[in-house]
Design an enzyme around this catalytic site. Structure first.
Site, short mmCIF file in Angstrom:
data_model
loop_
_atom_site.label_atom_id
_atom_site.label_comp_id
_atom_site.label_asym_id
_atom_site.label_seq_id
_atom_site.Cartn_x
_atom_site.Cartn_y
_atom_site.Cartn_z
N ASP A 114 -8.34 -5.36 -72.34
CA ASP A 114 -7.31 -4.33 -72.35
C ASP A 114 -6.51 -4.42 -71.05
O ASP A 114 -7.09 -4.47 -69.95
CB ASP A 114 -7.93 -2.94 -72.48
CG ASP A 114 -8.47 -2.67 -73.88
OD1 ASP A 114 -8.34 -3.55 -74.76
OD2 ASP A 114 -9.02 -1.57 -74.09
N HIS A 139 -11.77 -5.57 -69.53
CA HIS A 139 -10.48 -5.14 -68.99
C HIS A 139 -9.99 -6.17 -67.98
O HIS A 139 -10.76 -6.61 -67.12
CB HIS A 139 -10.61 -3.77 -68.32
CG HIS A 139 -11.03 -2.68 -69.25
ND1 HIS A 139 -12.34 -2.50 -69.63
CD2 HIS A 139 -10.30 -1.73 -69.91
CE1 HIS A 139 -12.42 -1.48 -70.47
NE2 HIS A 139 -11.21 -1.01 -70.66
#
Length: 254
Positions: A59, A206
């Site tokens: 992400d 992430h």
């Protein structure tokens, strides 16, 4: 004569109806989108497959300092991943978006402003999806179709909006918790020793996590040594003829 013909016609119709009922009794029923017995629709957490394939995803919502290193590590293992990007991130780091795309990775939609999607009105939900979609298309020409809601925040209305706008709702079943900054060994353990890890798993990471680059090489090596093949989410999921069970597992209709 008329009554006899009428009687025979009724018998024929009744017999035909009985045949239809008997035949349909053996036609399997499938839920096309589904959820639990409570009627809640679910995103795709993982995929039912006999192939030892898994997906790793990143992400992208804030920083960009580790993106190139992540791309280099992925390339060294010949792994294609999926990057879910917010519109703000796309606007701030357009060259990184292009590099991700040109490296052959999936581009995924992570909303425009990273909100809790369930708290938005219908038009706001759609705008969160379409705004970043248009930005990525303008930059790369790519039409995104994978959407991950910020914070994993879904309900039936959010999922309906995602699908109405041509997207598949994507969650995860293996969470690295890399954003907690507990260190590289913690990330490695949470991924490679995760009880939910298996064929069809989707791993959440992430790009801005402090220790992700320290952990990534070992994560990829360990899972490849276990026999897993990494594929982008776009190749892992079924595009049609599927249902989703109460665990969020996408299962093909047989």
């Amino acid at each position: 004569m008329l009554s006899k013909r009428f009687f025979n016609s009724v018998l024929i119709l009744l017999f035909a109806g009985l045949l239809i009922l008997c035949g349909t009794a053996y036609i399997p029923r499938f839920i096309s989108v589904s959820g639990s017995s409570s009627g809640r629709d679910l995103p795709i957490y993982c995929v039912e497959t006999e192939k030892p394939q898994i997906s790793i995803s990143f992400d992208c919502a804030w920083g960009d300092e580790y993106t190139q290193t992540i791309l280099d590590i992925l390339a060294s293992h010949k792994v294609k991943a999926t990057f879910f990007m917010t519109g703000q991130w796309v606007e701030k780091y357009p060259e990184s978006v292009k590099k991700i795309y040109e490296s052959g990775h999936d581009l995924g939609n992570h909303s425009e402003n990273h909100p809790y999607m369930t708290k938005l009105g219908e038009e706001e939900k759609a705008q969160e999806i379409l705004s970043v979609h248009d930005k990525v298309k303008e930059l790369t020409g790519y039409e995104m179709f994978l959407f991950r809601a910020p914070y994993g925040d879904y309900d039936n209305d959010v999922i309906a909006c995602i699908k109405e706008n041509g997207y598949y709702p994507i969650q995860w079943d293996v969470d690295s918790l890399d954003w907690k900054d507990y260190g590289s060994q913690d990330i490695i353990k949470k991924i490679t020793e995760n009880a939910k890890l298996g064929n069809g798993s989707i791993i959440l990471c992430h790009n801005g996590a402090k220790y992700i680059t320290d952990a990534l090489d070992t994560v990829l090596s360990t899972l490849q040594e276990k026999g897993y093949e990494f594929v982008p989410i776009s190749q892992l999921i079924y595009k049609d003829q599927y249902y989703i069970n109460h665990e969020g597992r996408q299962i093909p209709e047989i």
